[in-house]
Design a protein around this motif. Sequence first.
Motif, PDB file in Angstrom:
ATOM      1  N   HIS A 113      67.823 -56.947 -16.434  1.00 58.72           N
ATOM      2  CA  HIS A 113      68.689 -56.131 -15.403  1.00 58.72           C
ATOM      3  C   HIS A 113      69.736 -55.584 -15.738  1.00 58.72           C
ATOM      4  CE1 HIS A 113      70.298 -60.275 -14.596  1.00 58.72           C
ATOM      5  NE2 HIS A 113      69.050 -60.266 -15.762  1.00 58.72           N
ATOM      6  N   VAL A 150      66.481 -52.513 -13.123  1.00 57.66           N
ATOM      7  CA  VAL A 150      67.038 -53.227 -12.319  1.00 57.66           C
ATOM      8  C   VAL A 150      68.947 -53.136 -11.800  1.00 57.66           C
ATOM      9  CG1 VAL A 150      66.663 -54.361 -10.242  1.00 57.66           C
ATOM     10  CG2 VAL A 150      64.524 -54.592 -11.220  1.00 57.66           C
ATOM     11  N   THR A 152      72.156 -54.311 -11.103  1.00 61.59           N
ATOM     12  CA  THR A 152      72.160 -55.735 -10.498  1.00 61.59           C
ATOM     13  C   THR A 152      72.784 -55.729  -9.043  1.00 61.59           C
ATOM     14  OG1 THR A 152      73.545 -56.241 -12.640  1.00 61.59           O
ATOM     15  CG2 THR A 152      73.911 -57.693 -10.669  1.00 61.59           C
ATOM     16  N   LEU A 155      69.667 -56.496  -6.701  1.00 58.41           N
ATOM     17  CA  LEU A 155      70.046 -58.176  -7.037  1.00 58.41           C
ATOM     18  C   LEU A 155      70.025 -58.346  -6.061  1.00 58.41           C
ATOM     19  CD1 LEU A 155      68.885 -57.889  -9.851  1.00 58.41           C
ATOM     20  CD2 LEU A 155      67.062 -57.959  -8.714  1.00 58.41           C
TER      21      LEU A 155
END
Length: 302
Positions: A113, A150, A152, A155
């Motif tokens: 990530h 992924v 940030t 998230l």
Amino acid sequence: MGIGNYIKEIGRGRDGARALTREQAGDLLGQVLDGTVTDLEIGAFCLAMRIKGETALEMAGFLDATEARLHKIPGNGRPAVVLPSYNGARKLPVLTPLLALLLAREGLSVVVHGMSTESTRVSAQDVFQELGFPAQTRIEKLAQNAVQFVPTGLLCPGLARLLEVRRVVGLRNPAHSLVKLMNPSDAPAILIGSYTHPEYAEAMAATLRLVQVRALLLRGTEGEPVADPRRTPAMDVFADGQVTRVQEAQLGSLVSLPGLPSPDAHSTAIWIQAVLNGQTPVPTPIALQVKHILELSRQVAL
């Protein structure tokens, strides 16, 4: 408590500032992540913490606030290896994608990530793109024997906004430390933590012991969570609040240097593919890091 009162506590300089409790730190960062404070207050928070520095309890509180707001990656019944990639590379090729792909080849679920916070550096995301691994556009379940990149912003959008402050003020803030300590999945995880300077090593170690994260900590390549391919760094394993040195640092003069590519994303991707195809050997420091992560993964109880 309003953010202004917190800034009064933390903004009195290195010697005069007061440390926050874990609960206060969580409340403070929660307000920042939720976007309920002004840009001026966010700037004051970032600069005050930059001068004061974060305690382990404060960092634990920041992690608590982030954890409560994460759009977590669903687990697949197996532990994930988490590689936070935020520094990128300037002088050396960013080899975080190589580490991730080597681990996936060994049967592990790997989550990388990150996001770019400096336009002058080549990011792991750039290299993944060249390798044919585009960043995800939505949260997906942990993939077995595979790598997921992924961003940030997927998230936690508030965390991405806080990281972007660096482009404006030119300085790191607590977000740059906490992203290297968080688990973005809802499964047990092995965190690969990295630091650039000894003082960050001490701060990260104190936080890892406090929150009892299972992790491997090393001095990474320009802050990336991958061993320097030229010289093996010391590596420490954290489990149940205890730390064990599993790899001593390589000392003395280097006898030879590996043939590394130029740091641009295209050249790095071609070199990584050659390593994966067996045409170029895996640098010994990275091979050792893979070995220690595999040993740690076998200890994770689901």
